[in-house]
Design a protein around this motif. Structure first.
Motif, PDB file in Angstrom:
ATOM      1  N   ALA A 140       0.820  -1.211   0.000  1.00 52.80           N
ATOM      2  CA  ALA A 140       0.000   0.000   0.000  1.00 52.80           C
ATOM      3  C   ALA A 140       0.860   1.270   0.000  1.00 52.80           C
ATOM      4  O   ALA A 140       0.503   2.264  -0.642  1.00 52.80           O
ATOM      5  CB  ALA A 140      -0.944   0.006   1.209  1.00 52.80           C
ATOM      6  N   LYS A 141       1.993   1.260   0.711  1.00 53.48           N
ATOM      7  CA  LYS A 141       2.858   2.440   0.751  1.00 53.48           C
ATOM      8  C   LYS A 141       3.441   2.731  -0.634  1.00 53.48           C
ATOM      9  O   LYS A 141       3.500   3.888  -1.068  1.00 53.48           O
ATOM     10  CB  LYS A 141       3.978   2.237   1.767  1.00 53.48           C
ATOM     11  CG  LYS A 141       3.509   2.259   3.219  1.00 53.48           C
ATOM     12  CD  LYS A 141       4.686   2.148   4.176  1.00 53.48           C
ATOM     13  CE  LYS A 141       4.217   2.208   5.628  1.00 53.48           C
ATOM     14  NZ  LYS A 141       5.355   2.058   6.573  1.00 53.48           N
ATOM     15  N   ALA A 142       3.865   1.673  -1.325  1.00 56.96           N
ATOM     16  CA  ALA A 142       4.421   1.864  -2.664  1.00 56.96           C
ATOM     17  C   ALA A 142       3.359   2.386  -3.620  1.00 56.96           C
ATOM     18  O   ALA A 142       3.616   3.284  -4.431  1.00 56.96           O
ATOM     19  CB  ALA A 142       5.003   0.545  -3.175  1.00 56.96           C
ATOM     20  N   VAL A 143       2.159   1.836  -3.532  1.00 60.23           N
ATOM     21  CA  VAL A 143       1.080   2.269  -4.410  1.00 60.23           C
ATOM     22  C   VAL A 143       0.703   3.716  -4.131  1.00 60.23           C
ATOM     23  O   VAL A 143       0.495   4.517  -5.051  1.00 60.23           O
ATOM     24  CB  VAL A 143      -0.151   1.344  -4.257  1.00 60.23           C
ATOM     25  CG1 VAL A 143      -1.344   1.889  -5.040  1.00 60.23           C
ATOM     26  CG2 VAL A 143       0.193  -0.065  -4.723  1.00 60.23           C
ATOM     27  N   ASN A 144       0.627   4.075  -2.867  1.00 62.38           N
ATOM     28  CA  ASN A 144       0.305   5.461  -2.509  1.00 62.38           C
ATOM     29  C   ASN A 144       1.369   6.426  -3.035  1.00 62.38           C
ATOM     30  O   ASN A 144       1.049   7.522  -3.508  1.00 62.38           O
ATOM     31  CB  ASN A 144       0.170   5.599  -0.992  1.00 62.38           C
ATOM     32  CG  ASN A 144      -0.319   6.972  -0.593  1.00 62.38           C
ATOM     33  OD1 ASN A 144      -1.445   7.366  -0.861  1.00 62.38           O
ATOM     34  ND2 ASN A 144       0.555   7.735   0.054  1.00 62.38           N
ATOM     35  N   LYS A 145       2.624   6.008  -2.971  1.00 61.01           N
ATOM     36  CA  LYS A 145       3.719   6.838  -3.481  1.00 61.01           C
ATOM     37  C   LYS A 145       3.576   7.046  -4.991  1.00 61.01           C
ATOM     38  O   LYS A 145       3.767   8.152  -5.500  1.00 61.01           O
ATOM     39  CB  LYS A 145       5.065   6.176  -3.164  1.00 61.01           C
ATOM     40  CG  LYS A 145       6.287   6.898  -3.698  1.00 61.01           C
ATOM     41  CD  LYS A 145       7.560   6.206  -3.239  1.00 61.01           C
ATOM     42  CE  LYS A 145       8.791   6.748  -3.937  1.00 61.01           C
ATOM     43  NZ  LYS A 145       9.007   8.176  -3.723  1.00 61.01           N
ATOM     44  N   THR A 182      -6.864  -5.153  -5.245  1.00 64.16           N
ATOM     45  CA  THR A 182      -7.848  -4.219  -5.805  1.00 64.16           C
ATOM     46  C   THR A 182      -8.293  -3.214  -4.751  1.00 64.16           C
ATOM     47  O   THR A 182      -8.505  -2.034  -5.056  1.00 64.16           O
ATOM     48  CB  THR A 182      -9.065  -4.988  -6.368  1.00 64.16           C
ATOM     49  OG1 THR A 182      -8.621  -5.861  -7.415  1.00 64.16           O
ATOM     50  CG2 THR A 182     -10.112  -4.027  -6.918  1.00 64.16           C
ATOM     51  N   LEU A 183      -8.418  -3.666  -3.516  1.00 63.44           N
ATOM     52  CA  LEU A 183      -8.746  -2.749  -2.426  1.00 63.44           C
ATOM     53  C   LEU A 183      -7.670  -1.676  -2.278  1.00 63.44           C
ATOM     54  O   LEU A 183      -7.976  -0.487  -2.101  1.00 63.44           O
ATOM     55  CB  LEU A 183      -8.898  -3.528  -1.113  1.00 63.44           C
ATOM     56  CG  LEU A 183      -9.135  -2.703   0.144  1.00 63.44           C
ATOM     57  CD1 LEU A 183     -10.407  -1.874   0.023  1.00 63.44           C
ATOM     58  CD2 LEU A 183      -9.200  -3.615   1.370  1.00 63.44           C
ATOM     59  N   VAL A 184      -6.415  -2.068  -2.368  1.00 63.84           N
ATOM     60  CA  VAL A 184      -5.316  -1.102  -2.285  1.00 63.84           C
ATOM     61  C   VAL A 184      -5.417  -0.070  -3.402  1.00 63.84           C
ATOM     62  O   VAL A 184      -5.242   1.136  -3.181  1.00 63.84           O
ATOM     63  CB  VAL A 184      -3.955  -1.831  -2.342  1.00 63.84           C
ATOM     64  CG1 VAL A 184      -2.808  -0.824  -2.442  1.00 63.84           C
ATOM     65  CG2 VAL A 184      -3.759  -2.716  -1.113  1.00 63.84           C
TER      66      VAL A 184
END
Length: 423
Positions: A140-145, A182-184
Motif C-alpha cells: 500500500a505504501k508503494a502504491v500510494n507513493k 484491488t482494495l489497495v
C-alpha cells in the motif's frame, strides 16, 4: 531512446511468496520455483540485475521529463495500466499509446515480461509518452507513493494472477493478489482523486449458469477461487462507487487468444506455468516440440463432443473494448459488460483449428477433468454493442491462432533468451 524506469518494493510482498520469487532478466521470468538455487547463482543473478539497472538509469530522462507524468495537461489523458507488462495489459498499453494517451505501467513482473515493456518503449520513445514502474500492488505504501507522484486521469486494472487450476491449489494467493490488491488500488484512487476505473474482470464470476448464452444479469455463482476473488473485487468496486462520483466500467471477458496483428507483442508465459496456462499456449508448445503433446482435460462434459465449450475472444478486440469503455465512462455511472464473440467453440474444435493454423499434427492426450472447470460458457455481447458500439471483429478462430503462431515462431524464447539482458 528516452523513457522512465522506476523501482519500488523489490522485496517479497503478499502476492510474491518466498517460493516463487525470481529475477526478471531480459524480460522473462524463468526461475523454476521447485528448484533450489545456490548462493553462487543468486549472486550472479543479482550482479546481472545490478548491471541491467545501471543501464536503465543511464538511459533515464532528466527530472524535467518526469514532470510530464506528474502534472495534468490539456488534451492529454494519463492512464495507469496495472499489469501492463502482461499479455493483455501490454496489448492494452500499445493501443492506448497508438491513440495518443499517456501511459504509466505498474507491474511486479511476477507474470509479466519486461521485454514487452521494452518493445513499447522502442515504439514510443518520446518524452512524456510511457513510463514503467516496478512495484507490487500488495504494498500500500508503494502504491500510494506512485499515485502521489503521478497525475493519473484513469486506471485500467489488469494486474492479477489468472489461472483457474492454479487458484484451486493456491486459493489464499488469489484472494490476496486479486481481491486485496484491488482494495489497495481503490484506496489510492480515493485518496488522490482519480475518478475513472476500467476493471478487468472475467466470465469466471458467473460460474456454470444453467442457461446460455450468458448476459450481464446472469446470476454470479463462481465455482473456483479465481472467479470468487474477482467477484469480491467487483463487489468492492460497486459498493465504493455508490459513495462517490466515480466512473466505473467492469469488463467480464471470456477466453483470450491471439496477438498483435503486426507481430510486435504476443503471449510469453512463465515456463513453469504451462500446466495452468491457456490452451492456445499449450497448443503452440506442442506444435514447437517444447512439450510432447497436448493434454485435454475432460471429455465427459454434457456438450456436443464431450469437451468444454468456450467463447474465444481475440486480444485485439478485447483491448478495443477497453478503450471504448474508457471513452464512454461517465461520473456517477457504472457499466458492466460481457466481452466475447457470442459463439461457443469446443476444445476439440479449438485443437483442430490450432493444427491447421500451425500446420503441425499435434498429438493429443485426453485426461480427467481439471478441478474448478465448467462445461459450457459463452457470451451474449448485445449490451456492449448497443451501449459502447463494440463488436468482435477477429472472429475467425483459425486466423487469430495464425497471428499468434507467427509471433511464437519468431519469438521462440518469448521476449528474449532466459537470463539475457536486453541491449
Amino acid at each position: 531512446m528516452v523513457y522512465t524506469f522506476q523501482m519500488l518494493n523489490i522485496g517479497r510482498t503478499r502476492s510474491q511468496s518466498r517460493s516463487n520469487r525470481s529475477l526478471p532478466l531480459g524480460g522473462m521470468d524463468y526461475v523454476d520455483p521447485k528448484r533450489k538455487s545456490s548462493v553462487g547463482k543468486i549472486l550472479v543473478a543479482a550482479a546481472l540485475l545490478a548491471v541491467f539497472l545501471l543501464m536503465m538509469i543511464k538511459h533515464s530522462p532528466t527530472s524535467s521529463t518526469s514532470t510530464h507524468f506528474s502534472r495534468r495537461e490539456p488534451g492529454v489523458t494519463h492512464v495507469l495500466v496495472t499489469g501492463g507488462a502482461g499479455y493483455i495489459g501490454s496489448h492494452a498499453a500499445l493501443r492506448l499509446l497508438k491513440d495518443s494517451y499517456r501511459v504509466t505501467i505498474v507491474d511486479n513482473l511476477s507474470r509479466g515480461n519486461l521485454g514487452a515493456v521494452r518493445v513499447l518503449q522502442g515504439l514510443f520513445p518520446e518524452a512524456g509518452r510511457l513510463q514503467f514502474i516496478y512495484a507490487d500492488l500488495g504494498d500500500a505504501k508503494a502504491v500510494n507513493k506512485i499515485f502521489s507522484e503521478n497525475a493519473f486521469d484513469a486506471v485500467m486494472h489488469f494486474a492479477a494472477v489468472a489461472y483457474v487450476g492454479e487458484s484451486t491449489l493456491q486459493p489464499l494467493r488469489y484472494y490476496h493478489n486479486i481481491t486485496s490488491n484491488t482494495l489497495v488500488v481503490l484506496e489510492a484512487m480515493a485518496a488522490h482523486g482519480v475518478k475513472t476505473l476500467i476493471y478487468s474482470s472475467t466470465c469466471a464470476t458467473y460460474g456454470e449458469p444453467k442457461k446460455m448464452p450468458i448476459v450481464e444479469e446472469t446470476t454470479q455463482v463462481p465455482i473456483n477461487p479465481y472467479g470468487k476473488a474477482k467477484k469480491m473485487a467487483e463487489d468492492m468496486i460497486l459498493d465504493f462507487s455508490k459513495t462517490t462520483d466515480m466512473a466505473v466500467m467492469i469488463l467480464r471477458y471470456f477466453n483470450v487468444i491471439g496477438s498483435d496483428p503486426e507481430g510486435r507483442l504476443g503471449e510469453a508465459p512463465r515456463p513453469e506455468l504451462r500446466e495452468h496456462g491457456r490452451i492456445s499456449g499449450a497448443c503452440f508448445d506442442a506444435a514447437r516440440g517444447i512439450i510432447p503433446g497436448l493434454k485435454v482435460r475432460g471429455t465427459d462434459y454434457n456438450t456436443t463432443d464431450g469437451t468444454c465449450i468456450r467463447d474465444y475472444i481475440d486480444v485485439t478486440d478485447l483491448v478495443d473494448a477497453h478503450v471504448k469503455a474508457l471513452q464512454k465512462a461517465e461520473p456517477h455511472k457504472v457499466g458492466i459488460y460481457n466481452v466475447g464473440t457470442g459463439k461457443g467453440r469446443s476444445v476439440k474444435e479449438f485443437v483442430e483449428a490450432c493444427k491447421k493454423a500451425t500446420g503441425v499434427e499435434i498429438k493429443v492426450e485426453y485426461l480427467a477433468r481439471r478441478p474448478g472447470d465448467y462445461a459450457e460458457v459463452y457470451s451474449d455481447p448485445t449490451k456492449i454493442w448497443l451501449e459502447l458500439n463494440w463488436t468482435a471483429r477477429y472472429t475467425d478462430l483459425q486466423e487469430s491462432l495464425k497471428m499468434a503462431w507467427r509471433w511464437q515462431k519468431t519469438h521462440r524464447n518469448g521476449y528474449g533468451p532466459p537470463g539475457a539482458i536486453p541491449s
